[in-house]
Enzyme design. Structure first.
Site, PDB file in Angstrom:
ATOM      1  CB  THR A   1      34.384  33.130  38.731  1.00 56.29           C
ATOM      2  OG1 THR A   1      33.437  33.901  37.992  1.00 56.29           O
ATOM      3  CG2 THR A   1      35.657  32.991  37.915  1.00 56.29           C
TER       4      THR A   1
ATOM      5  CG  LEU B   1      38.135  35.236  41.407  1.00 56.89           C
ATOM      6  CD1 LEU B   1      38.613  33.790  41.539  1.00 56.89           C
ATOM      7  CD2 LEU B   1      38.408  35.761  40.010  1.00 56.89           C
ATOM      8  CG  ASP B   2      31.351  37.484  39.193  1.00 55.41           C
ATOM      9  OD1 ASP B   2      31.660  38.509  39.829  1.00 55.41           O
ATOM     10  OD2 ASP B   2      30.900  37.500  38.036  1.00 55.41           O
ATOM     11  CE  LYS B   3      27.188  31.535  46.443  1.00 54.44           C
ATOM     12  NZ  LYS B   3      25.951  31.812  47.215  1.00 54.44           N
TER      13      LYS B   3
END
Length: 216
Positions: free
Chosen positions: A54, A50-52
């Site tokens: 998110t 997951l993106d930072k």
């Protein structure tokens, strides 16, 4: 302390906080080591990302064979993922499919192209919560970097708080993207996990909570 949402003998699903990278980055210890320490075991395996910015559901394997199986399920698109996002901008269309190749742009960003050789595919629908605040339910069919953030920008509705993709609204406490649901079959066992966001003041508004409770 990371919040554990679901525990299986082979894997664990946590609620990743927004602002915590899945990689080590500048932190002294990374997320995988934090979780391993918390569980009192030597190692856990990251099987997707997951993106930072998110928050939400993240699966980590507890042994190497499980890591191989789970990574394979992700590679074959056999794990159905549901995300929720907020935007203060009305979209060009309220529901449908967003399809297009993704190409690197400036400053670490990506952009959606009209070509469809190896496209990012996202199914979505959206509902109004209150004036200038809309909830999007996003179901990525592929797993490209920044896919959902780019898809939202292409609709003219960048995610609330996402400065990289065009939401310059000041004093927003986070980027409003949350991994809400995971649905898959592991070793013949159906796994279906959903978890509402608990980080971010806009996610706690009654108008948003009312719509979040209707998401399936």
């Amino acid at each position: 302390m990371l919040e554990i949402i679901y525990q299986h003998q082979d894997f664990i699903i946590i609620n990743k906080p927004c602002g915590l990278s899945v990689h080590k980055d500048e932190q002294e210890i990374g997320l995988t080591q934090i979780l391993a320490n918390q569980l009192g075991i030597k190692q856990v395996w990251l099987v997707h990302r997951l993106d930072k910015v998110t928050s939400g559901l993240l699966i980590l394997a507890l042994n190497q064979p499980a890591a191989v199986i789970l990574s394979g399920l992700f590679a074959e698109h056999k794990i159905n993922k549901t995300y929720v996002a907020l935007s203060s901008h009305k979209p060009k269309r309220k529901q449908g499919l967003i399809v297009g190749d993704m190409e690197k742009a400036r400053r670490g960003a990506w952009k959606l192209m009209p070509s469809k050789q190896n496209p990012a595919i996202t199914r979505f629908y959206s509902v109004s919560c209150e004036p200038n605040l809309r909830l999007f339910v996003l179901k990525p069919q592929t797993g490209k970097t920044h896919q959902l953030r780019v898809a939202m920008k292409s609709l003219g509705s960048p995610i609330l708080g996402d400065e990289l993709y065009g939401d310059k609204t000041e004093n927003i406490d986070r980027t409003y993207l949350h991994a809400y649901g995971l649905d898959f079959v592991y070793q013949n066992q159906p796994i279906n996990v959903k978890y509402l966001p608990n980080c971010g003041e806009f996610f706690q508004r009654n108008s948003v909570l009312n719509q979040l409770n209707l998401v399936n």
